[in-house]
Design an enzyme around this catalytic site. Structure first.
Site: not given
Ligand code: G3P
Length: 215
Positions: A27, A56, A82-84
């Protein structure tokens, strides 16, 4: 090749999951903004449907804020990733999160060097955005091919997620260059089994079957 679906819509995810080919979900803030309800609850529901990595994304621009947000996202479910974004602050966050055992997906990647640096920081996944590169007449899959080669040369464990997919050809090309994962929008993933000759063949078999004596 693993297939992720690039959506935050639960109905789309449930439908794709029922086909038995789904390995994960990605997402982003834009996709989550299209869904009603609390984003954390929505991500939790997604994790209950798909048994695989669910990404996310953080929206903080400083490493401290990214790490804080990442811990909250990771706490939603064991499968959360976790998207960074790939920035200098993002690198600091990736390093710290990797040390804490939190999986990261480095996003908004548009060059082989960005992917190399993210892998050096220890990111679990890297997401080159092929469609957005193609949009500006810069072939996205060339970048993916270079990332595959660089990661192979140095045995990086980071997995490559081909993102910003616009059409089925992107998935064929991702397979040819050896990317690990494609994250695919629902409208594209739905098309992957379609072929007019298949539809025509089914119709002809059904018509001919009418002529067969069955008793
Ligand atoms: O989720 C990241 C990426 O897949 C976004 O795609 O279509 O907005 O370029 P797009």
């Amino acid at each position: 090749m693993k297939f992720f679906i690039d959506t935050a819509n639960l109905e789309e995810i449930q439908e794709a999951e029922s086909w038995g080919i789904l390995d994960g979900v990605t997402t982003n803030p834009t996709l989550l903004s299209r869904e009603e309800g609390n984003y954390k609850e929505n991500l939790k529901k997604i994790c209950e449907v798909v048994d695989g990595p669910v990404s996310g994304e953080v929206v903080s621009l400083e490493a401290d804020g990214m790490v804080e947000e990442a811990r909250e996202i990771a706490a939603i479910h064991d499968n959360m990733v976790v998207k960074i974004p790939i920035t200098l602050e993002g690198l600091k966050a990736i390093k710290r999160l990797t040390a804490e055992g939190i999986k990261t997906n480095t996003t908004l990647v548009f060059s082989p060097l960005q992917a190399l640096i993210a892998a050096k920081a220890g990111t679990t996944f890297v997401s080159p955005f092929v469609g957005r590169m193609d949009d500006i007449q810069s072939p996205g899959m060339d970048v993916v091919e270079k990332i595959v080669k660089i990661y192979d040369n140095y045995d990086f464990e980071t997995e490559i997620i081909v993102a910003s997919i616009r059409n089925p050809i992107h998935i064929v090309d991702a397979g040819i260059v050896g990317a690990d994962i494609c994250t695919i929008p629902y409208k594209v993933i739905k098309k992957l089994v379609s072929h007019p000759k298949t539809d025509e063949g089914i119709e002809r078999f059904l018509q001919d079957w009418e002529k067969v004596e069955k008793q």
